[in-house]
Design a protein around this motif. Structure first.
Motif, PDB file in Angstrom:
ATOM      1  N   ILE A 222      16.798  68.835  18.337  1.00 16.16           N
ATOM      2  CA  ILE A 222      17.021  70.281  18.279  1.00 16.16           C
ATOM      3  C   ILE A 222      18.376  70.596  18.897  1.00 16.16           C
ATOM      4  O   ILE A 222      18.667  70.187  20.024  1.00 16.16           O
ATOM      5  CB  ILE A 222      15.923  71.057  19.032  1.00 16.16           C
ATOM      6  CG1 ILE A 222      14.522  70.599  18.583  1.00 16.16           C
ATOM      7  CG2 ILE A 222      16.093  72.559  18.830  1.00 16.16           C
ATOM      8  CD1 ILE A 222      13.400  71.208  19.392  1.00 16.16           C
ATOM      9  N   SER A 223      19.206  71.313  18.155  1.00 14.34           N
ATOM     10  CA  SER A 223      20.523  71.680  18.667  1.00 14.34           C
ATOM     11  C   SER A 223      20.388  72.526  19.930  1.00 14.34           C
ATOM     12  O   SER A 223      19.575  73.452  19.991  1.00 14.34           O
ATOM     13  CB  SER A 223      21.294  72.474  17.602  1.00 14.34           C
ATOM     14  OG  SER A 223      22.471  73.038  18.152  1.00 14.34           O
ATOM     15  N   LYS A 224      21.184  72.211  20.929  1.00  9.38           N
ATOM     16  CA  LYS A 224      21.186  73.011  22.151  1.00  9.38           C
ATOM     17  C   LYS A 224      21.727  74.416  21.894  1.00  9.38           C
ATOM     18  O   LYS A 224      21.496  75.324  22.703  1.00  9.38           O
ATOM     19  CB  LYS A 224      22.004  72.311  23.238  1.00  9.38           C
ATOM     20  CG  LYS A 224      21.325  71.094  23.837  1.00  9.38           C
ATOM     21  CD  LYS A 224      22.117  70.521  25.000  1.00  9.38           C
ATOM     22  CE  LYS A 224      21.364  69.368  25.664  1.00  9.38           C
ATOM     23  NZ  LYS A 224      22.110  68.788  26.808  1.00  9.38           N
ATOM     24  N   ASN A 225      22.429  74.601  20.768  1.00 10.83           N
ATOM     25  CA  ASN A 225      22.936  75.922  20.408  1.00 10.83           C
ATOM     26  C   ASN A 225      21.962  76.698  19.537  1.00 10.83           C
ATOM     27  O   ASN A 225      22.298  77.770  19.032  1.00 10.83           O
ATOM     28  CB  ASN A 225      24.278  75.796  19.684  1.00 10.83           C
ATOM     29  CG  ASN A 225      25.407  75.436  20.628  1.00 10.83           C
ATOM     30  OD1 ASN A 225      25.470  75.951  21.747  1.00 10.83           O
ATOM     31  ND2 ASN A 225      26.291  74.554  20.209  1.00 10.83           N
ATOM     32  N   SER A 226      20.773  76.156  19.351  1.00 11.76           N
ATOM     33  CA  SER A 226      19.731  76.834  18.576  1.00 11.76           C
ATOM     34  C   SER A 226      18.740  77.517  19.508  1.00 11.76           C
ATOM     35  O   SER A 226      18.381  76.954  20.547  1.00 11.76           O
ATOM     36  CB  SER A 226      18.987  75.834  17.689  1.00 11.76           C
ATOM     37  OG  SER A 226      17.779  76.390  17.205  1.00 11.76           O
TER      38      SER A 226
END
Length: 256
Positions: A222-226
């Protein structure tokens, strides 16, 4: 007093909106990016992910967290770039590596897939009986660019202890082995079984050495920017639920 209450209501609504889960909107979408890798992901690269284990698993996860899934097939380097900038929310399947933890969080293990060294059944040398990395030194092994084979095998590849030849897709390994352009290749069991389903005639020509090279330990990244990064505990709960109710086992035994 009226103005005070209006401000209070606005503040309360803003508070609810800020802390709402990513799937609380009218059209919540979980954006998946992955590369083409049968049987996990099938479709035309640059287009939508159409089927495969990744599609079925992530569709089930998205439904259980009350989201819609948008799934696209991209080149692997672009998938990683999208995880860095948050253009997409998740990728699957992926293995956790230190350099990836800089821009992704990872779920608990979703599934494992055994990796073997695959060779021609007509092989006359000692390759089928290999036991240690040193046993592989006389041979050239096909590998897929960008993939990890874990632990000692990755170190041996990186340090040129064994001779390898990189290809851009798993299917290229089959073609090169059948053409006797190298001695063997590394690949996950499910990938080869999927290839055999598509080309049953090759079952009579290719087999694997008994020794297990490693186990691919696949997670959802999971993208940390999501905003979905904050939902990691809930997604882990769903994955565990899918294991316990047999959903993952059912998906993995389906013919693609």
């Amino acid at each position: 007093m009226f103005i005070f209450f209006c401000r209070l209501i606005i503040l309360f609504v803003g508070f609810i909106f800020f802390f709402a889960a990513p799937c609380a909107g009218n059209d919540p979408v979980l954006r998946l990016a992955t590369d083409s890798w049968p049987p996990y992901s099938l479709g035309q690269e640059g287009g939508a992910l159409e089927s495969g284990y990744a599609f079925d698993l992530c569709t089930e996860v998205s439904q259980r967290i009350h989201c819609k899934l948008k799934a696209d097939l991209l080149p692997w380097n672009r998938v990683l770039a999208c995880m860095k900038n948050g253009t997409y929310d998740i990728t699957f399947p992926i293995q956790r590596k230190p350099e990836r933890e800089a821009f992704m969080v990872f779920t608990n293990v979703v599934l494992e897939d055994r990796v073997f060294i695959w060779h021609l059944k007509t092989c006359k040398n000692s390759l089928p009986g290999w036991q240690t990395i040193n046993d592989l030194k006389p041979y050239t092994i096909g590998i897929v660019s960008g993939y990890t084979y874990r632990d000692k095998m990755d170190q041996a590849i990186e340090n040129d202890i064994i001779k390898t030849e990189k290809v851009n897709s798993a299917e290229s390994n089959f073609k090169k082995l059948l053409g006797k352009r190298f001695d063997a290749f590394l690949e996950s069991e499910s990938v080869v079984m999927s290839f055999f389903q598509k080309h049953p005639e090759y079952r009579n020509h290719i087999t694997h050495a008994p020794q297990i090279v490693s186990k691919d330990v696949f997670r959802i990244g999971i993208s940390k920017n999501s905003p979905f990064a904050e939902m990691l505990p809930e997604i882990n709960r769903v994955i565990q639920e899918m294991k316990e109710d047999g959903t993952i086992a059912r998906i993995m035994t389906m013919t693609k």
